[in-house]
Design a protein around this motif. Sequence first.
Motif, mmCIF file in Angstrom:
data_model
loop_
_atom_site.group_PDB
_atom_site.id
_atom_site.type_symbol
_atom_site.label_atom_id
_atom_site.label_comp_id
_atom_site.label_asym_id
_atom_site.label_seq_id
_atom_site.Cartn_x
_atom_site.Cartn_y
_atom_site.Cartn_z
ATOM 1 N N PHE A 104 4.374 11.374 1.445
ATOM 2 C CA PHE A 104 3.659 12.274 0.549
ATOM 3 C C PHE A 104 2.518 11.516 -0.119
ATOM 4 C CE2 PHE A 104 7.802 14.009 1.153
ATOM 5 C CZ PHE A 104 7.703 15.390 0.995
ATOM 6 N N LYS A 105 1.296 11.911 0.150
ATOM 7 C CA LYS A 105 0.150 11.296 -0.508
ATOM 8 C C LYS A 105 -0.017 11.878 -1.916
ATOM 9 C CE LYS A 105 -3.602 10.850 1.951
ATOM 10 N NZ LYS A 105 -4.710 11.131 2.911
ATOM 11 N N LEU A 164 -0.573 3.307 0.335
ATOM 12 C CA LEU A 164 -1.445 2.225 -0.091
ATOM 13 C C LEU A 164 -1.882 2.444 -1.541
ATOM 14 C CD1 LEU A 164 -3.611 1.928 3.142
ATOM 15 C CD2 LEU A 164 -1.724 0.445 2.423
ATOM 16 N N PRO A 165 -2.371 1.408 -2.200
ATOM 17 C CA PRO A 165 -2.767 1.542 -3.614
ATOM 18 C C PRO A 165 -3.846 2.609 -3.845
ATOM 19 C CG PRO A 165 -2.574 -0.762 -3.004
ATOM 20 C CD PRO A 165 -2.414 0.008 -1.742
ATOM 21 N N ASN A 166 -4.675 2.881 -2.838
ATOM 22 C CA ASN A 166 -5.744 3.863 -3.006
ATOM 23 C C ASN A 166 -5.299 5.295 -2.713
ATOM 24 O OD1 ASN A 166 -5.457 3.822 -0.247
ATOM 25 N ND2 ASN A 166 -7.566 3.216 0.215
ATOM 26 N N PHE A 217 5.761 -2.565 4.037
ATOM 27 C CA PHE A 217 6.074 -2.580 2.606
ATOM 28 C C PHE A 217 4.856 -3.052 1.816
ATOM 29 C CE2 PHE A 217 7.758 -4.567 -1.263
ATOM 30 C CZ PHE A 217 8.584 -3.547 -1.734
ATOM 31 N N VAL A 218 4.547 -2.335 0.728
ATOM 32 C CA VAL A 218 3.458 -2.711 -0.167
ATOM 33 C C VAL A 218 4.061 -3.161 -1.490
ATOM 34 C CG1 VAL A 218 1.350 -1.956 -1.320
ATOM 35 C CG2 VAL A 218 1.935 -1.024 0.931
ATOM 36 N N ASP A 219 3.783 -4.408 -1.891
ATOM 37 C CA ASP A 219 4.413 -4.937 -3.100
ATOM 38 C C ASP A 219 3.619 -4.550 -4.359
ATOM 39 O OD1 ASP A 219 2.304 -6.762 -3.534
ATOM 40 O OD2 ASP A 219 3.319 -8.387 -2.484
ATOM 41 N N LYS A 220 4.120 -4.964 -5.517
ATOM 42 C CA LYS A 220 3.534 -4.569 -6.794
ATOM 43 C C LYS A 220 2.180 -5.225 -7.045
ATOM 44 C CE LYS A 220 8.083 -3.698 -8.772
ATOM 45 N NZ LYS A 220 9.124 -4.142 -9.750
ATOM 46 N N ASN A 246 -5.782 -8.538 1.563
ATOM 47 C CA ASN A 246 -7.107 -7.947 1.407
ATOM 48 C C ASN A 246 -7.133 -6.499 1.891
ATOM 49 O OD1 ASN A 246 -6.900 -8.378 4.148
ATOM 50 N ND2 ASN A 246 -8.542 -9.897 4.268
ATOM 51 N N ASN A 247 -6.099 -5.752 1.502
ATOM 52 C CA ASN A 247 -6.026 -4.317 1.789
ATOM 53 C C ASN A 247 -5.990 -3.997 3.284
ATOM 54 O OD1 ASN A 247 -6.213 -3.552 -1.030
ATOM 55 N ND2 ASN A 247 -8.386 -4.074 -0.923
#
Length: 408
Positions: A104-105, A164-166, A217-220, A246-247
């Motif tokens: 879910f975005k 992703l963060p974005n 996995f994307v960390d904090k 670097n994303n």
Amino acid sequence: MKKVLLFYSLIIFIFSSCHQGNNVPSISLSQEENIDSAQSSCPFLTKDNNNNIVLSWVRETGSDKAIVCYAVSKDKGKTFGNAIDIPASDNVYPHGENMPKIIFKPSGEIIAVWGAANKNPMNAYAGLVYYSISFDNGKTWAPKKLITNDTSSYDQRYFDVALLPNGEAAIVWLDNRKTTNKEGSGLYYAITKDNGGFQNEKLISESCCQCCRTDLFVDKSNNIHVLYRAIINDSIRDIAHIESKNNGQTFSRPERISNDNWVINGCPHTGPCMTENKEGLHCTWFTGGNEAGVYYTSLTHSDTAFSNKDMVSGYAAKHSQIASLPQGNLITVWDESLPVNDTYSTCIGLEEKSPDDKNILRRYITEKNSGASFPVICTVDKNKVLVAFTKSSNDKKTVVFKQVAFNN
């Protein structure tokens, strides 16, 4: 002699009980609930953009036919709403290690991803990865798309997805395309862009064991991590870790999370899993190297290499998953084959560790003859997780879920 041993065992039990009192770690289990009355398998747990728990699964609709479904819980995993079918997924191939997944975005866009069979002269066991998008909260779904438009790709399997963060979604998968003639698959990475689905695919590592689940996995700190089973020196199949700081523009060289040196001419169909707490990163996986079993390792913020592995359960344990509670405790689940009378049956095991990797408890959360396999796990609140798994009984498979509460 037996009486002496019994006497000393009783003394040890009494001594332990007196010192532990009411502080003995324990768990409370809710009743098992079926998510679907039809033949079903391949559970997956995630959360939607409102932080509600979402359970997806594969429902069989007829002979050699199935469809991907999901349901949303508004009460923290106690119950689930009506099943939502994804019509385009009618070509799904049910496989517990290659289970469909929903992401879910934050924009409200929902993406369902699943695997389909693709038998061909190049590989009789090949598969394809498809996805479908909903822009109206699951009411309607776009026609299915292949994960790649490259016609030279005829085998895509064992994918994972992450936000992703974005706010965009990323996916990794195993693919027949690679730059080496060595055995194995290439590891590919792609991201979504606005409403256009997955784009800009690229090869990020090789060679990979062809039939083990990957973990994205994307960390904090917004670093992107990928775990997969690598093929090393043509014969060793150990779990490798790569990272992007670097994303996703570039990824590090692969490093093993443990030097198991498992030499096997085949694929174990059991991949790794990663989570995070304030101490750092934590992983679980299966290996047949040295002493076979499910293991655990960590990479703390102060370390440059993963810790020495710690056995979770022995050679009959597989398909482990790991999650962290808000206070940092680590919960691992797995399935394990155990002798029952004159045959074997699978059940679900669970281990709890403290934030700094100390063992707290380890026990089975289903009966030893439950026929339970392929568990998945999701954090509910500060002391509770939801576990879902496939349960086989009387030639029928159903997806079952239950809550586990920790008293420590």
